[in-house]
Scaffold this active site. Structure first.
Site, PDB file in Angstrom:
ATOM      1  N   GLN A   1       3.947   7.774   1.913  1.00 21.85           N
ATOM      2  CA  GLN A   1       3.338   6.952   2.949  1.00 21.85           C
ATOM      3  C   GLN A   1       3.239   5.509   2.450  1.00 21.85           C
ATOM      4  OE1 GLN A   1       1.496   8.766   6.227  1.00 21.85           O
ATOM      5  NE2 GLN A   1       3.630   8.999   5.654  1.00 21.85           N
TER       6      GLN A   1
ATOM      7  N   TRP B   1       0.827  -1.208   0.000  1.00 17.58           N
ATOM      8  CA  TRP B   1       0.000   0.000   0.000  1.00 17.58           C
ATOM      9  C   TRP B   1       0.855   1.248   0.000  1.00 17.58           C
ATOM     10  CZ3 TRP B   1      -5.254   1.602   0.920  1.00 17.58           C
ATOM     11  CH2 TRP B   1      -5.395   2.903   1.420  1.00 17.58           C
ATOM     12  N   ILE B   2       0.459   2.254  -0.811  1.00 21.00           N
ATOM     13  CA  ILE B   2       0.999   3.609  -0.668  1.00 21.00           C
ATOM     14  C   ILE B   2      -0.163   4.587  -0.673  1.00 21.00           C
ATOM     15  CG2 ILE B   2       3.204   3.075  -1.767  1.00 21.00           C
ATOM     16  CD1 ILE B   2       2.208   4.745  -4.188  1.00 21.00           C
ATOM     17  N   ASN B   3       0.061   5.739  -0.030  1.00 20.88           N
ATOM     18  CA  ASN B   3      -0.871   6.841  -0.185  1.00 20.88           C
ATOM     19  C   ASN B   3      -0.109   8.145  -0.374  1.00 20.88           C
ATOM     20  OD1 ASN B   3      -0.865   5.892   2.811  1.00 20.88           O
ATOM     21  ND2 ASN B   3      -1.619   7.978   3.068  1.00 20.88           N
ATOM     22  N   ASP B   4      -0.219   9.116   0.515  1.00 16.76           N
ATOM     23  CA  ASP B   4       0.241  10.471   0.241  1.00 16.76           C
ATOM     24  C   ASP B   4       1.723  10.560  -0.124  1.00 16.76           C
ATOM     25  OD1 ASP B   4      -2.191  10.592   1.469  1.00 16.76           O
ATOM     26  OD2 ASP B   4      -1.567  11.891   3.115  1.00 16.76           O
TER      27      ASP B   4
ATOM     28  N   ASP C   1       1.000  17.359   9.013  1.00 19.97           N
ATOM     29  CA  ASP C   1       1.442  17.584   7.635  1.00 19.97           C
ATOM     30  C   ASP C   1       2.138  18.931   7.442  1.00 19.97           C
ATOM     31  OD1 ASP C   1       0.027  15.224   7.373  1.00 19.97           O
ATOM     32  OD2 ASP C   1      -1.750  16.192   6.526  1.00 19.97           O
TER      33      ASP C   1
ATOM     34  N   TRP D   1       3.514   9.868   9.890  1.00 18.05           N
ATOM     35  CA  TRP D   1       2.635  10.429   8.870  1.00 18.05           C
ATOM     36  C   TRP D   1       3.388  11.435   8.010  1.00 18.05           C
ATOM     37  CZ3 TRP D   1      -3.128  11.199  10.703  1.00 18.05           C
ATOM     38  CH2 TRP D   1      -3.663   9.950  10.988  1.00 18.05           C
ATOM     39  N   THR D   2       2.671  12.064   7.108  1.00 13.84           N
ATOM     40  CA  THR D   2       3.338  12.836   6.064  1.00 13.84           C
ATOM     41  C   THR D   2       3.933  14.142   6.601  1.00 13.84           C
ATOM     42  OG1 THR D   2       3.081  13.660   3.801  1.00 13.84           O
ATOM     43  CG2 THR D   2       1.272  14.064   5.315  1.00 13.84           C
TER      44      THR D   2
END
Length: 513
Positions: free
Chosen positions: A69, A50-53, A183, A116-117
């Site tokens: 992420q 999984w990846i996101n931001d 963030d 987190w980012t």
């Protein structure tokens, strides 16, 4: 698909297969049971999971770094188990990527429940530095931390060391929701020569970009007032703040003096779906962002992108003097299918981003490096389609292609009237005015990844409307018939833009498949 006569020309260039992201072999344990034909070929994507931001990007000593992420344990959302890390990949050309070990992992009290980012900044003395949000516990109380490269002589900056004084910023602000404080942006130099960052927050129930300043990027002091705040929503995340020069395709380096006449952009992510932005000025005396236009209803704010595009992050590319932006595009498959595939999530094609000559709208275009993937081309000129016509492009492998189409309208007299209320929910209007619903002018466009019997296909189409002042064009990307498989998220995305057909009758569409 056409309700009025339209002349168009089309240029199709196949993209060379396998020239995109460089994938390391997966271990047998993690190997996907889904064919590679269903995996993206030249968008950024790590080998598995999984990846996101995007967390931050930078160009440093000849190498592009992409942080993101990442779930090292599987292709499911890691925020369920609180083990998200900063993935790290490097490239020389933004196309071919080398996957590295995670740069930051949750192993200290200030980030033990997740990293987190955040963002990356290059300080004076050629010093890269990362500032990121750490989760203290499963209640998601959030703080800001610092990490520095362990060995700057390593061209890939593989290892990072966390600052001894982490967390460097804590949520000790009256009225601040400590679980909505995250963030941090890339740093910029303020009028007093000190570094600035902004952090997204919920403050007294409103959205705020909290402002902090520092002399050394390690010790931070909060400025009493936010960089900007609004009651339009209760939380902004994944902030981005950068300078742009109207009419200039070049980017501006935030660590240098900003030239006269420059504007600033504040980008915010909201509702887990929308990346909105405001254009304005950075008031040096007030140390605050002042938008040129303030709209009370955030649904009317301009978006970076009207499709599947979230948590965007930009950086200054000193190699080419440009600003590059990209974002997370989430999967539309079910969670169980994501596990079966062994991957979930991609990043959008990196785009150069700049401000138009009127200082009103951000413009974007895929980075020129993408064109290196083009191979043999097919070219069709001066084709005329009337209502209901469909022209099929043959003789090409269309699973990877770069397609450019120019649509020229022979007449604009039949445009239907524009209803301003459509601006509040363009996706709804795209659903109601689908490709099979004929209007005055439109729909006209492009059918992508279609099965032989057209049971499966994706529509990208336009409609033209006449407003009181000008013409409004609706662009839709309709995924509702993209797959027969049940349980998928298949929306219809859409956005309006103004167009002056008195000066130009041609609408151009570029599609990267």
């Amino acid at each position: 698909m056409f309700s009025t006569s339209i002349v168009f020309q089309i240029l199709v260039r196949p993209c060379s297969n396998g020239e995109g992201v460089f994938f390391y072999p997966q271990s047998p344990k993690a190997r996907s049971i889904v064919g590679k034909r269903y995996r993206t070929d030249y968008h950024f994507q790590p080998p598995k999971n999984w990846i996101n931001d995007p967390c931050g990007s930078m160009y440093y000593n000849g190498v592009y770094h992409e942080f993101y992420q990442y779930n090292p344990n599987g292709s499911y959302n890691p925020n369920i188990s609180y083990n998200i890390v900063w993935g790290h990949s490097v490239s020389m050309d933004l196309i071919n990527w080398i996957n590295l070990e995670p740069a930051i992992e949750p192993d200290t009290p200030s980030d033990i429940s997740g990293c987190w980012t955040g963002s990356a900044t290059i300080l004076s003395g050629d010093q890269p530095i990362i500032i990121y949000t750490g989760l203290l516990d499963i209640q998601k109380h959030q703080v800001q931390n610092i990490a520095l490269p362990k060995n700057r002589s390593d061209p890939y900056l593989r290892e990072w060391t966390k600052a001894h004084n982490n967390p460097v910023i804590q949520p000790v602000v009256p009225g601040l929701n400590s679980s909505q404080f995250r963030d941090p942006t890339t740093g910029w130099i303020g009028p007093d020569g000190l570094w600035r960052i902004a952090v997204g927050a919920e403050l007294n129930g409103y959205s705020a970009a909290l402002l902090y300043k520092s002399e050394d990027f390690l010790n931070w002091t909060r400025v009493e007032h936010p960089l900007y705040s609004s009651n339009s929503s209760n939380m902004w995340e994944c902030l981005d703040f950068f300078a742009v020069l109207p009419g200039s395709g070049g980017g501006l380096d935030l660590s240098s003096a900003i030239p006269n006449g420059a504007k600033h952009v504040l980008k915010v992510s909201m509702n887990c779906t929308d990346d909105m932005y405001m254009i304005g000025v950075y008031d040096l005396k007030r140390d605050a962002f002042v938008p040129d236009t303030v709209l009370d209803d955030s649904r009317l704010w301009p978006r970076i992108d009207y499709g599947n595009f979230y948590a965007s992050k930009s950086f200054f590319d000193s190699k080419h003097g440009r600003r590059i932006i990209w974002a997370w595009s989430s999967e539309t498959d079910s969670s169980s299918d994501d596990v079966a595939k062994g991957w979930a999530g991609i990043h959008s094609i990196p785009r150069t981003i700049w401000l138009d000559s009127h200082g009103k709208q951000l413009l974007q275009w895929p980075v020129e490096e993408i064109e290196s993937l083009r191979t043999n081309e097919i070219n069709h000129q001066a084709l005329e389609l009337k209502k209901g016509d469909l022209f099929e492009i043959k003789g090409i492998e269309t699973l990877q292609a770069d397609v450019e189409i120019d649509f020229e309208l022979t007449s604009i007299n039949d445009a239907d009237p524009f209803d301003p209320s459509w601006l509040f929910d363009t996706e709804k209007h795209c659903r109601e005015a689908g490709a099979s619903v004929h209007g005055g002018i439109g729909p006209f466009g492009f059918v992508i990844l279609a099965s032989d019997n057209m049971e499966e296909h994706t529509d990208v189409h336009f409609r033209v409307y006449k407003s009181q002042q000008n013409y409004m064009v609706l662009m839709c990307s309709d995924l509702r018939r993209s797959s027969l498989r049940p349980g998928l998220y298949t929306p219809a995305y859409g956005g309006f833009f103004e167009f002056d057909f008195e000066k130009e009758r041609k609408i151009s569409l570029r599609t990267l498949i």
